[in-house]
Design a protein around this motif. Structure first.
Motif, short mmCIF file in Angstrom:
data_model
loop_
_atom_site.label_atom_id
_atom_site.label_comp_id
_atom_site.label_asym_id
_atom_site.label_seq_id
_atom_site.Cartn_x
_atom_site.Cartn_y
_atom_site.Cartn_z
N GLY A 1 0.81 -1.21 0.00
CA GLY A 1 0.00 0.00 0.00
C GLY A 1 0.84 1.26 0.00
O GLY A 1 0.38 2.32 -0.45
N GLN A 2 2.08 1.16 0.50
CA GLN A 2 2.97 2.33 0.51
C GLN A 2 3.31 2.75 -0.92
O GLN A 2 3.34 3.94 -1.23
N TRP A 3 3.57 1.76 -1.77
CA TRP A 3 3.85 2.06 -3.17
C TRP A 3 2.64 2.71 -3.84
O TRP A 3 2.76 3.67 -4.60
N GLU A 4 1.46 2.14 -3.56
CA GLU A 4 0.24 2.66 -4.17
C GLU A 4 -0.04 4.08 -3.71
O GLU A 4 -0.48 4.93 -4.50
N ALA A 5 0.22 4.34 -2.43
CA ALA A 5 0.00 5.69 -1.91
C ALA A 5 0.94 6.69 -2.58
O ALA A 5 0.53 7.82 -2.91
N ASN B 1 1.46 11.04 -6.64
CA ASN B 1 2.29 11.47 -7.78
C ASN B 1 3.72 11.82 -7.36
O ASN B 1 4.33 12.75 -7.88
N LEU B 2 4.26 11.06 -6.39
CA LEU B 2 5.65 11.25 -5.98
C LEU B 2 6.58 10.64 -7.02
O LEU B 2 6.27 9.60 -7.61
N SER B 3 7.71 11.29 -7.24
CA SER B 3 8.69 10.74 -8.17
C SER B 3 9.27 9.44 -7.60
O SER B 3 9.21 9.20 -6.40
N ARG B 4 9.83 8.62 -8.49
CA ARG B 4 10.39 7.35 -8.03
C ARG B 4 11.55 7.58 -7.07
O ARG B 4 11.69 6.86 -6.08
#
Length: 222
Positions: A118-122, A127-130
């Motif tokens: 869920g952290q990745w999905e959040a 719209n955070l950069s990689r």
């Protein structure tokens, strides 16, 4: 003839001191390489490109499946035969670092995969950069639980530095052997060498524990 003679202990100290400096430098530099490369290896294995991740996995498995001493011999003795000349110190540090990077990469990978999906999905939703996702969200959560395992590898590398003697890098154990050969007294130098390894390992363990506690407090982890 005395089994133990303290006068030889004091005579052995300059040898052990010189070797200890080499041992500590090799461990610190080698582990710095292992941490950096290990993280790079782990991140490459997270690549969505199956060919890239599979290739990286095979490279890591190859490094882990071959002996450290064999890798050292290959780089230092076989390298010149194919036109690659690397000084003993550089070869030793490099091989130590790359060898342990393969192990550290598995620790990093396990820590990264342990972060809730869920952290990745959040991060995607925000719209955070990689780069920012890795730096501010994923790694701060992944790294603290890794510290004990990484600490074990740090201590393991410290105890593996005697293999450098095979390419004429005179670390602590080799210096103890040199003293014994010069004075025909091995028991004092080898015993003190073992004692120093024990003390340094205890100090390293205490440092690792302190780092773990500090990270847990910093990131409010249990």
């Amino acid at each position: 003839m005395k089994i133990w003679d303290w006068s030889y202990v004091w005579e052995a100290f300059p040898y052990l001191y010189q070797g200890a400096i080499v041992t500590i430098e090799a461990t610190l530099l080698g582990f710095a390489i292992a941490l950096i490369l290990g993280l790079v290896f782990a991140m490459i294995r997270q690549s969505p490109n199956r060919y890239v991740s599979t290739t990286m996995a095979e490279i890591v498995e190859f490094i882990r499946s071959t002996p450290l001493l064999l890798q050292l011999f290959f780089v230092y003795f076989v390298g010149p035969q194919i036109g690659i000349f690397i000084p003993a110190w550089t070869a030793g540090i490099g091989v130590l670092g790359i060898h342990y990077a393969a192990y550290c990469s598995e620790v990093f990978r396990g820590g990264i995969e342990n972060v809730d999906g869920g952290q990745w999905e959040a991060c995607t939703a925000l719209n955070l950069s990689r780069t920012r996702t890795w730096r501010t969200i994923i790694l701060p959560q992944a790294i603290p639980p890794m510290v004990p395992a990484l600490g074990n590898y740090f201590i393991g590398m410290f105890k593996d530095t005697p293999v450098l003697a095979a390419i004429s890098v005179f670390e602590m154990l080799q210096q103890a052997k040199n003293f014994g050969g010069n004075n025909y007294r091995y028991i004092e130098a080898i015993t003190m060498c073992g004692f120093f390894y024990y003390v340094f390992s205890l100090v390293a363990s205490a440092i690792v524990q302190s780092v773990r506690v500090w990270l847990n407090r910093r990131y409010h982890l249990q």
